[in-house]
Design a protein around this motif. Structure first.
Motif, PDB file in Angstrom:
ATOM      1  N   VAL A 163       0.631  -1.302   0.051  1.00  0.00           N
ATOM      2  CA  VAL A 163       0.092  -0.096  -0.036  1.00  0.00           C
ATOM      3  C   VAL A 163       0.826   1.300   0.339  1.00  0.00           C
ATOM      4  O   VAL A 163       1.789   1.271   0.954  1.00  0.00           O
ATOM      5  CB  VAL A 163      -1.235   0.206   1.010  1.00  0.00           C
ATOM      6  N   PHE A 164       0.627   1.511  -0.689  1.00  0.00           N
ATOM      7  CA  PHE A 164       1.863   3.183  -1.216  1.00  0.00           C
ATOM      8  C   PHE A 164       0.907   4.613  -0.853  1.00  0.00           C
ATOM      9  O   PHE A 164      -0.392   4.732  -0.261  1.00  0.00           O
ATOM     10  CB  PHE A 164       1.549   3.559  -3.001  1.00  0.00           C
ATOM     11  N   GLN A 165       1.644   5.238  -0.386  1.00  0.00           N
ATOM     12  CA  GLN A 165       1.497   6.642   0.850  1.00  0.00           C
ATOM     13  C   GLN A 165       0.360   7.623  -0.812  1.00  0.00           C
ATOM     14  O   GLN A 165      -0.540   7.931  -0.074  1.00  0.00           O
ATOM     15  CB  GLN A 165       2.929   7.945   0.814  1.00  0.00           C
ATOM     16  N   ASN A 166       0.537   7.452  -1.961  1.00  0.00           N
ATOM     17  CA  ASN A 166      -0.836   8.219  -2.419  1.00  0.00           C
ATOM     18  C   ASN A 166      -1.179   7.471  -2.866  1.00  0.00           C
ATOM     19  O   ASN A 166      -2.509   7.925  -4.861  1.00  0.00           O
ATOM     20  CB  ASN A 166       0.413   8.894  -3.700  1.00  0.00           C
ATOM     21  N   ARG A 168      -7.069  -3.841  -2.322  1.00  0.00           N
ATOM     22  CA  ARG A 168      -6.378  -4.222  -3.580  1.00  0.00           C
ATOM     23  C   ARG A 168      -4.975  -5.155  -3.238  1.00  0.00           C
ATOM     24  O   ARG A 168      -4.679  -6.123  -3.814  1.00  0.00           O
ATOM     25  CB  ARG A 168      -5.410  -3.029  -4.585  1.00  0.00           C
ATOM     26  N   ALA A 169      -4.730  -4.425  -2.147  1.00  0.00           N
ATOM     27  CA  ALA A 169      -2.763  -4.918  -1.202  1.00  0.00           C
ATOM     28  C   ALA A 169      -3.152  -6.090  -0.484  1.00  0.00           C
ATOM     29  O   ALA A 169      -2.098  -7.479  -1.190  1.00  0.00           O
ATOM     30  CB  ALA A 169      -2.221  -4.096  -0.350  1.00  0.00           C
ATOM     31  N   LEU A 226       3.007  -5.096   3.041  1.00  0.00           N
ATOM     32  CA  LEU A 226       3.674  -3.741   3.479  1.00  0.00           C
ATOM     33  C   LEU A 226       2.945  -2.681   2.922  1.00  0.00           C
ATOM     34  O   LEU A 226       2.115  -2.263   2.285  1.00  0.00           O
ATOM     35  CB  LEU A 226       4.891  -3.914   2.026  1.00  0.00           C
ATOM     36  N   MET A 227       3.419  -1.547   3.819  1.00  0.00           N
ATOM     37  CA  MET A 227       2.234  -0.318   3.520  1.00  0.00           C
ATOM     38  C   MET A 227       3.544   0.814   3.952  1.00  0.00           C
ATOM     39  O   MET A 227       4.517   1.635   5.414  1.00  0.00           O
ATOM     40  CB  MET A 227       1.446   0.169   5.262  1.00  0.00           C
ATOM     41  N   ASP A 228       3.436   1.855   3.230  1.00  0.00           N
ATOM     42  CA  ASP A 228       4.646   3.434   3.053  1.00  0.00           C
ATOM     43  C   ASP A 228       3.970   4.191   3.385  1.00  0.00           C
ATOM     44  O   ASP A 228       3.274   4.704   2.749  1.00  0.00           O
ATOM     45  CB  ASP A 228       4.617   3.337   1.543  1.00  0.00           C
ATOM     46  N   ILE A 268       4.750  -4.909   7.500  1.00  0.00           N
ATOM     47  CA  ILE A 268       5.530  -3.844   7.836  1.00  0.00           C
ATOM     48  C   ILE A 268       5.155  -2.434   7.490  1.00  0.00           C
ATOM     49  O   ILE A 268       4.802  -2.604   6.322  1.00  0.00           O
ATOM     50  CB  ILE A 268       7.327  -4.405   6.978  1.00  0.00           C
ATOM     51  N   PHE A 269       4.864  -1.915   8.080  1.00  0.00           N
ATOM     52  CA  PHE A 269       4.407  -0.906   8.362  1.00  0.00           C
ATOM     53  C   PHE A 269       5.435   0.802   8.524  1.00  0.00           C
ATOM     54  O   PHE A 269       6.195   0.456   9.249  1.00  0.00           O
ATOM     55  CB  PHE A 269       3.677  -0.765   9.614  1.00  0.00           C
ATOM     56  N   VAL A 270       5.877   1.877   7.841  1.00  0.00           N
ATOM     57  CA  VAL A 270       6.481   2.619   7.269  1.00  0.00           C
ATOM     58  C   VAL A 270       5.807   4.347   7.515  1.00  0.00           C
ATOM     59  O   VAL A 270       4.814   4.692   7.329  1.00  0.00           O
ATOM     60  CB  VAL A 270       7.398   2.785   6.276  1.00  0.00           C
ATOM     61  N   THR A 271       6.534   4.686   8.626  1.00  0.00           N
ATOM     62  CA  THR A 271       5.588   6.177   9.459  1.00  0.00           C
ATOM     63  C   THR A 271       6.923   7.161  10.476  1.00  0.00           C
ATOM     64  O   THR A 271       7.997   5.880  10.539  1.00  0.00           O
ATOM     65  CB  THR A 271       4.709   5.758   9.895  1.00  0.00           C
TER      66      THR A 271
END
Length: 356
Positions: free
Chosen positions: A81-84, A147-148, A157-159, A189-192
């Motif tokens: 999953v992308f930021q945009n 969708r992911a 993965l989540m950015d 795995i989550f990015v923030t």
């Protein structure tokens, strides 16, 4: 089925610039792990290497027991999953969600079943015939999440997925993502760079700075027992006062604080005579009229520079010689102080630690 991920000495260079340094990390099956760090720390680059969008310059990555370093992204079985959001504007919601199954050449009946299930999971089944331009930001984020997960990935993965949402919607989506992760028992795995997101959502947090994993811990241990000055200052609000360790006994040291006052603090590997930083959270400090804390283990006298009413608590900035101390006090019948009031701030030894 969720799976584990192991990163072994992963490195990434862009020319002579090293942006990821010796990542050693094991993510358990079904775990929600967050990469937390400032902009430019290397967390998104690390995520892209897991996804396969970037190749590591060294090291190995195992998804379960299989090395994926040389496996192309579409064969890794990883959701992203992308930021945009990256939704296709010319496709309906259902077509966007179906896309990962379509490229995998799934049969039509399977696609319809899985798309409906994914949309129901994110509570967007009634929007299947709309286009992305007809959706709000929060709704688009839900579709990107559907969708992911539609092809049953073992790792998600989540950015920075909540970065574009307003505060109220962000709070709601935190809960929704946590619910979906638990319901699917999927490894995330989550990015923030947002510490509140990390503390609320994660089973464990990997703090990253200048390309290195500095500390990995659950939220409570990371908040209460940071390993160094960077983690203490980046995760939550903290006071860091210069100090010197004078004597050590059973993990506790007599210290000189800010060059003048004496006190007692836990040590974290320091030796007699070594300097460091006394770490104490604002909510662990008491504030009282000057001289009213004779029995406290650590006391600094000062003057209130600022008092900010925050509803359930008041945040004080107290000038103590050349240093300031931040105090957060619950508004439950305690004394209130105004600017220029002479006060003492105090805390117990078990609430503070000497850090390097």
């Amino acid at each position: 089925m969720s799976t584990s991920l192991e990163m072994k000495k992963i490195q990434k260079f862009y020319g002579s610039l090293q942006v990821v340094r010796d990542f050693d990390l094991y993510v358990k099956p079904g775990e929600f792990l967050t990469f937390l760090g400032p902009s430019g720390s290397g967390k998104t680059t690390a995520l892209k290497m897991i996804a396969g969008f970037e190749a590591p310059s060294g090291g190995d990555m195992l998804l379960g027991s299989r090395s994926i370093v040389d496996v192309p992204p579409y064969e890794r079985g990883i959701g992203m999953v992308f930021q945009n959001y990256a939704l296709f504007p010319h496709m309906t919601v259902a077509e966007n969600v179906a896309f990962p199954l379509t490229v995998r050449k799934a049969v039509r009946s399977e696609i319809e079943t899985k798309v409906l299930r994914a949309l129901q999971l994110v509570k967007m089944a009634d929007y299947r015939d709309r286009y992305p331009s007809q959706l709000s930001g929060g709704q688009q984020q839900r579709i990107a999440l559907a969708r992911a997960i539609v092809f049953d990935p073992s790792l998600l993965l989540m950015d920075e997925p909540l970065g574009a949402l307003d505060r109220n919607l962000r709070e709601h989506m935190k809960i929704e993502i946590m619910r979906i992760q638990k319901e699917l028992n999927i490894t995330v795995i989550f990015v923030t760079h947002d510490q509140d997101e990390a503390l609320v959502m994660s089973d464990r947090i990997a703090v990253i700075n200048e390309g290195r994993i500095v500390q990995v811990a659950d939220s409570k241990n990371l908040y209460n027992s940071p390993q160094d000055r960077f983690v203490a200052s980046f995760v939550g609000e903290s006071n860091l006062l210069p100090c010197r360790v004078n004597r050590i006994e059973n993990g506790t040291g007599d210290v000189t604080i800010a060059g003048s006052s004496t006190g007692v603090a836990r040590v974290s590997g320091q030796s007699h005579g070594e300097t460091g930083w006394l770490f104490i959270r604002p909510e662990h400090i008491d504030i009282s009229p000057r001289g009213a804390t004779p029995s406290a283990q650590n006391v600094l006298d000062g003057v209130v520079e600022e008092a900010l009413f925050l509803g359930e608590m008041t945040r004080y900035t107290v000038r103590c010689g050349d240093h300031t101390v931040t105090v957060k006090q619950q508004n439950r019948g305690q004394s209130q102080f105004v600017g220029k009031a002479p006060v003492s701030v105090s805390w117990s030894a078990d609430r503070c630690t000497v850090l390097n």
